[in-house]
Motif scaffolding. Structure first.
Motif, mmCIF file in Angstrom:
data_model
loop_
_atom_site.group_PDB
_atom_site.id
_atom_site.type_symbol
_atom_site.label_atom_id
_atom_site.label_comp_id
_atom_site.label_asym_id
_atom_site.label_seq_id
_atom_site.Cartn_x
_atom_site.Cartn_y
_atom_site.Cartn_z
ATOM 1 N N HIS A 108 -36.539 70.543 -0.074
ATOM 2 C CA HIS A 108 -37.321 69.322 0.135
ATOM 3 C C HIS A 108 -38.385 69.505 1.210
ATOM 4 O O HIS A 108 -39.365 68.760 1.242
ATOM 5 N N ASP A 109 -38.208 70.486 2.072
ATOM 6 C CA ASP A 109 -39.168 70.745 3.150
ATOM 7 C C ASP A 109 -39.871 72.088 3.003
ATOM 8 O O ASP A 109 -40.659 72.463 3.855
ATOM 9 N N SER A 110 -39.581 72.794 1.931
ATOM 10 C CA SER A 110 -40.074 74.148 1.759
ATOM 11 C C SER A 110 -41.504 74.161 1.222
ATOM 12 O O SER A 110 -41.885 73.336 0.399
ATOM 13 N N THR B 140 -33.361 74.310 1.676
ATOM 14 C CA THR B 140 -34.483 73.631 2.342
ATOM 15 C C THR B 140 -35.560 73.192 1.347
ATOM 16 O O THR B 140 -36.711 72.996 1.730
#
Length: 91
Positions: free
Chosen positions: A16-18, A14
């Motif tokens: 890229h969204d972490s 995750t």
């Protein structure tokens, strides 16, 4: 790459969204990994990665940087030999 840290594996999935403090490091790893045909981070159980675990434990106990350019530390040799002996019994 194999890691016994499930948290690192999940953050990688995750990244890229972490919002994790580790996410920027993993994004940098992703950029460096573009030079490979394929790059995957997968989770393995700690018992399957004995030598890496021993090295990590050792790194947590020292107060200075160690360099192993011209010699191999005995802790690494012993852990690799033990790992080879243990895996010899796996069929």
């Amino acid at each position: 790459m194999e890691t016994d840290s499930l948290e690192v594996t999940n953050i990688w999935a995750t990244r890229h969204d972490s919002r994790s403090v580790a996410a920027p490091i993993l994004l940098e790893i992703e950029e460096l990994a573009t030079s490979f045909n394929s790059f995957v981070i997968c989770h393995i159980v700690r018992s399957a990665n004995g030598p890496a675990h021993i090295c990590a434990k050792h790194a947590c106990t020292i107060n200075m940087t160690e360099s192993w350019i011209d010699s191999t530390p005995s802790l690494l040799i012993n852990s690799l030999l033990a790992n080879c002996s243990a895996s010899a019994f796996i069929q």
